[in-house]
Design a protein around this motif. Sequence first.
Motif, PDB file in Angstrom:
ATOM      1  N   VAL A 149     -50.214   2.769 -22.386  1.00 53.48           N
ATOM      2  CA  VAL A 149     -48.894   2.535 -21.938  1.00 53.48           C
ATOM      3  C   VAL A 149     -47.905   3.604 -21.979  1.00 53.48           C
ATOM      4  O   VAL A 149     -47.327   3.856 -20.981  1.00 53.48           O
ATOM      5  CB  VAL A 149     -48.318   1.421 -22.559  1.00 53.48           C
ATOM      6  N   VAL A 150     -48.227   4.391 -22.812  1.00 50.31           N
ATOM      7  CA  VAL A 150     -47.362   5.762 -23.189  1.00 50.31           C
ATOM      8  C   VAL A 150     -48.341   6.911 -22.691  1.00 50.31           C
ATOM      9  O   VAL A 150     -49.298   7.498 -23.591  1.00 50.31           O
ATOM     10  CB  VAL A 150     -46.929   5.586 -24.554  1.00 50.31           C
ATOM     11  N   GLU A 151     -48.293   7.363 -21.542  1.00 49.82           N
ATOM     12  CA  GLU A 151     -49.061   8.309 -21.137  1.00 49.82           C
ATOM     13  C   GLU A 151     -48.220   9.790 -20.498  1.00 49.82           C
ATOM     14  O   GLU A 151     -48.167  10.867 -20.947  1.00 49.82           O
ATOM     15  CB  GLU A 151     -49.867   8.036 -19.879  1.00 49.82           C
ATOM     16  N   GLY A 152     -47.051   9.309 -19.401  1.00 50.74           N
ATOM     17  CA  GLY A 152     -46.433  10.436 -18.961  1.00 50.74           C
ATOM     18  C   GLY A 152     -45.332  10.740 -19.511  1.00 50.74           C
ATOM     19  O   GLY A 152     -44.840  10.125 -20.335  1.00 50.74           O
ATOM     20  N   PRO A 153     -44.676  11.749 -18.976  1.00 48.41           N
ATOM     21  CA  PRO A 153     -43.265  12.186 -19.482  1.00 48.41           C
ATOM     22  C   PRO A 153     -42.359  11.337 -19.880  1.00 48.41           C
ATOM     23  O   PRO A 153     -41.408  11.249 -20.823  1.00 48.41           O
ATOM     24  CB  PRO A 153     -42.904  13.511 -18.536  1.00 48.41           C
ATOM     25  N   ALA A 154     -42.022  10.429 -18.752  1.00 54.18           N
ATOM     26  CA  ALA A 154     -41.011   9.430 -18.817  1.00 54.18           C
ATOM     27  C   ALA A 154     -41.310   8.377 -19.817  1.00 54.18           C
ATOM     28  O   ALA A 154     -40.297   8.104 -20.561  1.00 54.18           O
ATOM     29  CB  ALA A 154     -41.100   8.789 -17.456  1.00 54.18           C
ATOM     30  N   GLU A 155     -42.639   8.109 -20.123  1.00 54.04           N
ATOM     31  CA  GLU A 155     -42.817   7.066 -21.095  1.00 54.04           C
ATOM     32  C   GLU A 155     -42.824   7.633 -22.593  1.00 54.04           C
ATOM     33  O   GLU A 155     -42.250   7.089 -23.343  1.00 54.04           O
ATOM     34  CB  GLU A 155     -44.385   6.677 -20.919  1.00 54.04           C
ATOM     35  N   VAL A 156     -43.144   9.109 -22.646  1.00 54.90           N
ATOM     36  CA  VAL A 156     -42.958   9.688 -23.887  1.00 54.90           C
ATOM     37  C   VAL A 156     -41.275   9.745 -24.255  1.00 54.90           C
ATOM     38  O   VAL A 156     -41.208   9.358 -25.436  1.00 54.90           O
ATOM     39  CB  VAL A 156     -43.484  11.157 -24.051  1.00 54.90           C
ATOM     40  N   ASP A 157     -40.519  10.010 -23.249  1.00 54.08           N
ATOM     41  CA  ASP A 157     -39.046  10.029 -23.459  1.00 54.08           C
ATOM     42  C   ASP A 157     -38.635   8.790 -23.909  1.00 54.08           C
ATOM     43  O   ASP A 157     -37.900   8.472 -24.649  1.00 54.08           O
ATOM     44  CB  ASP A 157     -38.213  10.691 -22.425  1.00 54.08           C
TER      45      ASP A 157
END
Length: 282
Positions: A149-157
């Motif tokens: 579920v947490v892969e890309g920059p927006a998800e990390v942020d």
Amino acid sequence: MKRERIAGAPISWGVCEVPGWGHQLTPERVLAEMTELGITASEFGPDGFLPGPLLAARGVTAVGGFVPAVLHDPGHDPLPDIRADLDRFTAAGARTLVLAAATGLDGYDERPAVSADGWRTLLDRLDAVTDLAASLGVTAALHPHVGTVVEGPAEVDRVLDGSRIGLCLDTGHLLIGGTDPVALARRAASRVTHVHLKDVDPAAADAVRDGRTTYTSAVQRGLYRPLGQGGLDLSALITHLESAGYPGWYVMEQDTVLTAPPPPGQGPLPAIRASLHWLTHQ
């Protein structure tokens, strides 16, 4: 870097929790090769592949391990299973929980969308896991990971802004997901509680990110390189973290896939040896 802060991980020997990933070496062989290299600390690997008593018998410190859990489903409570993992960790003296927000599917080649309600549930549960781990003397770190579920920059942020959990800075998975790990180390060093060091073939990473190949296929074809031999500026990343006072582990973790048992001294061993040599000279 002092060897006392360097740890190994079974995935560098091709041992993975994904069904059908490849040939799985025995714990005894992995641990024998690890100690032959002078590695004195390790993560557990999948489902306690290197259990605490086995590590202790070889004088290897138990660091902790990777725990994928479905955190976004309101109808599923992951905390009892995570508590069982934490009890196993603390029994071995391990102090780091590396948590991944699993999708509920096997492997990392598909990634269904998560609703807004699912995200609210996930963020609440990240804080709940953080508190549960802390109550047992364990530090929780969320691992952004390809195919979770947490892969890309927006998800990390979204995780950094919406929860209190620490971050496992995995240089390879972050890059493949579209995050510059060096820039992240610079701007969010205070949230980094664990580090997985990978070096990466940038063209292969682009192919995974663009959907031209799957993660598993890219790993099979050499996505990961020995530290210092890929496209990442790992020296700069380590410098940023050390300047910020990062006190934790640097885990060498080059995912690999084996098709058969390698002859003695071959297989992943030369690449791991090269990575260790590079890291100890930083």
